[in-house]
Structures are given as C-alpha cells and as structure tokens.
Design a protein around this motif. Structure first.
Motif, PDB file in Angstrom:
ATOM      1  N   UNK A  79       0.805  -1.224   0.000  1.00 26.36           N
ATOM      2  CA  UNK A  79       0.000   0.000   0.000  1.00 26.36           C
ATOM      3  C   UNK A  79       0.835   1.270   0.000  1.00 26.36           C
ATOM      4  N   UNK A  80       1.957   1.282   0.675  1.00 31.14           N
ATOM      5  CA  UNK A  80       2.828   2.443   0.689  1.00 31.14           C
ATOM      6  C   UNK A  80       3.565   2.669  -0.620  1.00 31.14           C
ATOM      7  N   UNK A  81       3.654   1.615  -1.437  1.00 29.82           N
ATOM      8  CA  UNK A  81       4.347   1.735  -2.711  1.00 29.82           C
ATOM      9  C   UNK A  81       3.426   2.114  -3.860  1.00 29.82           C
ATOM     10  N   UNK A  82       2.106   2.026  -3.644  1.00 27.86           N
ATOM     11  CA  UNK A  82       1.195   2.311  -4.751  1.00 27.86           C
ATOM     12  C   UNK A  82       0.552   3.691  -4.662  1.00 27.86           C
ATOM     13  N   UNK A  83       0.647   4.342  -3.504  1.00 30.13           N
ATOM     14  CA  UNK A  83       0.115   5.696  -3.412  1.00 30.13           C
ATOM     15  C   UNK A  83       0.971   6.497  -2.436  1.00 30.13           C
ATOM     16  N   UNK A  84       1.072   7.773  -2.712  1.00 25.03           N
ATOM     17  CA  UNK A  84       1.923   8.649  -1.883  1.00 25.03           C
ATOM     18  C   UNK A  84       1.160   9.154  -0.684  1.00 25.03           C
TER      19      UNK A  84
END
Length: 84
Positions: A79-84
C-alpha cells in the motif's frame, strides 16, 4: 509474452522505444493506478510494462477480484508503494 532480458518495448502509439518500469528507481503510483482489480497504466512506461508483463489478463484479474473479496488485495506491504 514475458519480459525475459528485454529492457523496454515499442510504444504502439508512436513507435518509440520505451523502457520498462523499474521498481528500484520508479514509484508505482506515478506509472499505474489500481482500478478495482485492473491495473491501469498512466504513462508510456506503465503501458509497455503492463502489456509485456500481461498485468491484466483474465486470470490475473479474477485472482485479484477474489483477493479483494477477502480483503487481501492490495497487500498491506504494498500500500505504501502504490500511493503517496
């Protein structure tokens, strides 16, 4: 078709060579967007990567839909890698 040793592919819209998404260098959310179970490319890099790696073939979409149903997609670790 799979990536193999390829570094990029031809952009079908303009015929230019475009490099693939590099997870060590690129931010996923800059090049892709998750639309339910479908990974939508946002850039030329996203488009050639999604096409060559076949991100949205029927089996993968079905698998993602099932994982969404049980609350396992996207995984918490991603989740942290797909949205800022």
């Amino acid at each position: 078709m799979q990536k193999g040793t390829d570094l990029g592919s031809i952009n079908w819209r303009n015929g230019e060579l475009v490099r693939f998404f590099n997870p060590r260098r690129d931010f996923w959310g800059d090049h892709f967007q998750l639309d339910e179970a479908v990974i939508q490319p946002l850039t030329d890099i996203g488009e050639v990567t999604a096409r060559i790696l076949d991100f949205n073939n029927d089996e993968r979409i079905i698998e993602r839909l099932l994982l969404i149903e049980v609350g396992k997609y996207p995984p918490t670790s991603a989740k942290g890698r797909i949205s800022k």
